[in-house]
Design an enzyme around this catalytic site. Structure first.
Site, mmCIF file in Angstrom:
data_model
loop_
_atom_site.group_PDB
_atom_site.id
_atom_site.type_symbol
_atom_site.label_atom_id
_atom_site.label_comp_id
_atom_site.label_asym_id
_atom_site.label_seq_id
_atom_site.Cartn_x
_atom_site.Cartn_y
_atom_site.Cartn_z
ATOM 1 N N SER A 151 7.504 24.278 -5.334
ATOM 2 C CA SER A 151 6.573 25.411 -5.096
ATOM 3 C C SER A 151 5.443 26.084 -5.993
ATOM 4 O O SER A 151 5.014 25.122 -5.986
ATOM 5 C CB SER A 151 8.069 26.396 -4.795
ATOM 6 O OG SER A 151 7.652 27.428 -4.719
ATOM 7 N N ASP A 244 9.520 28.454 5.854
ATOM 8 C CA ASP A 244 8.748 29.013 4.982
ATOM 9 C C ASP A 244 7.100 29.703 4.620
ATOM 10 O O ASP A 244 6.241 28.915 5.313
ATOM 11 C CB ASP A 244 8.960 27.785 3.729
ATOM 12 C CG ASP A 244 8.185 28.139 2.661
ATOM 13 O OD1 ASP A 244 7.823 29.260 1.801
ATOM 14 O OD2 ASP A 244 7.744 26.974 2.034
ATOM 15 N N HIS A 274 12.372 27.853 2.653
ATOM 16 C CA HIS A 274 11.770 27.857 1.210
ATOM 17 C C HIS A 274 12.983 27.327 0.513
ATOM 18 O O HIS A 274 13.785 27.666 0.424
ATOM 19 C CB HIS A 274 10.778 29.125 0.434
ATOM 20 C CG HIS A 274 10.130 28.357 -0.964
ATOM 21 N ND1 HIS A 274 9.200 28.062 -0.737
ATOM 22 C CD2 HIS A 274 10.510 28.786 -2.256
ATOM 23 C CE1 HIS A 274 8.450 27.321 -2.101
ATOM 24 N NE2 HIS A 274 9.338 27.331 -2.812
#
Length: 316
Positions: A151, A244, A274
């Site tokens: 991320s 995501d 995610h």
């Protein structure tokens, strides 16, 4: 995955954007390993400090072997540059070390809003340079060096790969797990998966607003897609989740790296959201994703095979 999302919704945990950053950090820490695999026992887990641009930075070393001279990856945790810590990603770092045979160093870089952009970049880059020069003090091989993250940490890893290229620092791999790479959250996947798929549009805006002003978001140290030159970079292993908001920009970054002559492995995992890589208790795809990351690390860094290492006598 749908069942996990349903359980998360029924738990009625407050959304990050409804909390202060300090409250959100506590909430993330409390829930970070509920779905993660149990912390694997390793023969070497050590706390130490790395000199940073504004003072020492806490770091944690993981190895699955007591052997000296292991190659090493600097790992940068996710959390939107605002939340996350060594503790929230401890299980994942243990798995990467265990499955790859390489050493993993996790960094506790400074967080926004107390330390806005580019503090996280400066810390990550300082730590990578320090590892390259001083890995021997930890019994590691700094000439076999990689950088990775998930991320926001994936964003930082991509930026570090660009900085390393410019500084002449050789990297064996950049491991980018569901990274953010674009200046603005405006791709179709942000619209399609922006509500109800774990990472919501409001959360992304909350993270970014704490970290960086809107008019600075085309800075390539925030948005690696905006960098002027993507040639001659470290080989990339990119892991993406189909459901995501960030998936489009991850695909775009992989395409751009390939178009500029870089080696790219890209794994797009269908039907997951995610942060799925940290859900190994509930989603088998998390473990296969960890295997993908570990295989990329082994291929790039060539550590001893984990299966050939003697069983440790002491684990932590």
């Amino acid at each position: 995955m749908a069942g996990v999302l349903d359980r998360i919704q029924r738990a009625k945990r407050p959304a990050f954007h409804s909390l202060s950053p300090q409250q959100a950090r506590i909430a993330y820490l409390m829930g970070a390993e509920i779905l993660d695999l149990p912390r694997a026992a390793l023969p070497r887990v050590e706390e130490f400090n790395i000199p940073g641009p504004a003072g020492d930075l806490a770091a944690r070393l993981y190895t699955s072997s007591s052997a000296s001279g292991l190659p090493v990856m600097l790992y940068l945790h996710g959390g939107g540059f605002t939340i996350g810590s060594l503790e929230t990603h401890d299980s994942l770092c243990r798995q990467l070390a265990l499955r790859s045979g390489a050493a993993v160093v996790s960094l506790d870089y400074r967080l926004a809003p107390e330390h806005p952009f580019p503090a996280a970049v400066d810390d990550a880059w300082a730590a990578l340079q320090w590892l390259a020069a001083n890995a021997g003090s930890l019994g590691l091989d700094g000439s076999r060096l990689a950088v990775g993250g998930d991320s926001a940490g994936g964003t930082l890893a991509a930026v570090c790969a660009l900085l390393a290229r410019d500084a002449g620092l050789a990297l064996a791999l950049q491991l980018l797990i569901t990274p953010g790479t674009a200046a603005h959250a405006d791709t179709p996947s942000h619209k399609f998966f922006g509500q109800g798929f774990l990472l919501d549009t409001t959360a992304i805006a909350w993270f970014f607003d704490h970290y960086i002003g809107y008019h600075h978001r085309r800075d390539w140290r925030f948005a690696p897609l905006e960098a002027p030159n993507h040639s001659d970079l470290a080989p990339a292993a990119i892991l993406l989740a189909e459901c995501d908001p960030l998936v489009d920009e991850g695909l775009a970054y992989g395409d751009l790296l390939r178009a500029n002559g870089n080696a790219v492995q890209l794994e797009l995992v269908r039907g997951v959201t995610h942060d799925f890589i940290k859900m190994g208790r509930a989603i088998p795809e998390a473990m296969s994703a960890q295997d993908f990351c570990a295989a990329a690390m082994r291929d790039a860094l060539n550590p001893p095979s984990p299966h050939d290492q003697p069983q440790p006598q002491r684990t932590v």
